[in-house]
Design a protein around this motif. Structure first.
Motif, short mmCIF file in Angstrom:
data_model
loop_
_atom_site.label_atom_id
_atom_site.label_comp_id
_atom_site.label_asym_id
_atom_site.label_seq_id
_atom_site.Cartn_x
_atom_site.Cartn_y
_atom_site.Cartn_z
N HIS A 131 0.84 -1.20 0.00
CA HIS A 131 0.00 0.00 0.00
C HIS A 131 0.88 1.25 0.00
O HIS A 131 1.97 1.27 0.57
N ASN A 143 -3.23 -0.59 -2.13
CA ASN A 143 -4.15 0.55 -2.10
C ASN A 143 -3.38 1.86 -2.18
O ASN A 143 -2.22 1.94 -1.78
N ASN A 149 -3.68 5.58 -0.71
CA ASN A 149 -4.36 6.37 0.32
C ASN A 149 -3.75 7.76 0.36
O ASN A 149 -2.57 7.92 0.70
N THR A 167 -3.03 2.52 -9.41
CA THR A 167 -2.84 1.15 -8.95
C THR A 167 -3.68 0.27 -9.85
O THR A 167 -4.64 0.73 -10.47
N GLY A 177 -5.64 -2.38 -6.54
CA GLY A 177 -5.92 -1.78 -5.24
C GLY A 177 -7.04 -0.76 -5.30
O GLY A 177 -7.49 -0.36 -6.38
N SER A 178 -7.50 -0.33 -4.13
CA SER A 178 -8.50 0.71 -4.02
C SER A 178 -7.83 2.07 -3.87
O SER A 178 -6.66 2.16 -3.51
N ASN A 212 -8.32 5.70 -1.88
CA ASN A 212 -9.01 6.37 -0.78
C ASN A 212 -8.48 7.80 -0.67
O ASN A 212 -7.29 8.00 -0.41
N THR A 266 -7.57 3.54 -10.83
CA THR A 266 -7.34 2.13 -10.58
C THR A 266 -8.09 1.33 -11.63
O THR A 266 -8.95 1.88 -12.33
N GLY A 303 -10.12 -1.73 -8.52
CA GLY A 303 -10.44 -1.30 -7.17
C GLY A 303 -11.55 -0.26 -7.12
O GLY A 303 -11.94 0.32 -8.13
#
Length: 292
Positions: free
Chosen positions: A156, A174, A176, A188, A191-192, A194, A211, A214
């Protein structure tokens, strides 16, 4: 001959003491700042047949010059967290892990890892460039105005309270981002994403993150100025915003918050997009100009 040997021996013994007493520059004390949160606590091996050895290493680096990014390369499995702080230097904690059939081999594997900081680039390597059995994650404190280039495979990527030219790329981790600004681009694959924005407006050229597989979660303050755009190909878009100047469709969102401003974009292919603004007064549509 014996007298000569005695003199040489006395000189060899006295040298370290003389070196200790020699005047020199006092070692600079590290700047006080937030404590690191990266530890080995709770780290375990994924297999009962595999032993894990974990250690942390701390180092302090000069901040890169303006226009030069700090590059952090976490290779395959390492994660990266970068936080802005009030100091003028770069402080780093690296968590080095080795995994092997025995504890002794795992420890030796971790001990063989070398972390380089040449050319404003943090990178770990070991002899023969073996890719398996070890990983390094980083927690980095940087001056709040710092350019960054972050790379990871499965780890991440987290950036908090940093403004600059930020480039973040992961394959399965992820992304973030919180309290960031400047010219920010990130991507990514699995991944997610945020996003948590702070302040009252975006400071800098804009944001562009995406993404493939994600989801995207986007949180904004109650009062904010920017133009936001979000889209998905196969997922759904949901938006709760304090403005009437918005177009919300199943796969696309375009909205003007406050007086507008920088364009902030987020996109995914298969994931859902959720955009929420802290509840507040609903902004009315702008009044039409006289004579129109």
């Amino acid at each position: 001959m014996n007298h000569l040997f005695t003199c040489l021996l006395a000189g060899a013994v006295a040298l370290p003491a003389a070196a200790q007493k020699a005047p020199g520059k006092p070692r600079a004390k590290p700047e006080p700042g937030p404590a690191f949160t990266l530890t080995c606590t709770g780290r375990t091996s994924a297999s009962a047949l595999q032993k894990l050895y974990c250690e942390t290493r701390d180092l302090t680096l000069p901040a890169p010059p303006a226009g030069t990014p700090l590059v952090v390369d976490a290779r395959l499995n390492g994660a990266i967290t970068v936080r802005g702080w009030a100091g003028t230097t770069v402080r780093v904690r690296a968590r080095v892990e080795g995994r092997a059939a025995s504890e002794a081999t795992a420890k030796a594997l971790a001990a063989s890892v070398r972390i380089s900081s040449q050319n404003n680039t943090l990178r770990a390597a070991r002899p023969y460039e073996a890719l398996e059995g070890w990983e390094v994650s980083y927690e980095v404190l940087v001056p709040r105005q710092t350019d960054l280039t972050l790379r990871s495979g499965n780890g991440h990527l987290t950036v908090e309270n940093v403004r600059g030219a930020l480039r973040c790329e992961s394959t399965a981790g992820n992304l973030n981002l919180s309290g960031v600004g400047g010219d920010v681009r990130g991507k990514t694959t699995a991944g997610s994403v945020n996003l948590t924005l702070t302040g009252t407006a975006w400071e800098g050229p804009g944001l562009d993150v995406n993404t493939v597989n994600g989801s995207i979660t986007w949180q904004l303050p109650a009062v904010y100025a920017a133009t936001i755009m979000a889209r998905t190909v196969q997922g759904r878009v949901q938006a709760e915003l304090n403005t009437k100047r918005k177009s919300v469709l199943p796969h696309n969102l375009v909205a003007t918050l406050g007086k507008g401003g920088a364009q902030l974009r987020a996109a995914t292919v298969t994931g859902n997009v959720t955009v929420k603004q802290t509840p507040g007064t609903l902004e009315p549509l702008p009044a039409p100009e006289e004579g129109k």
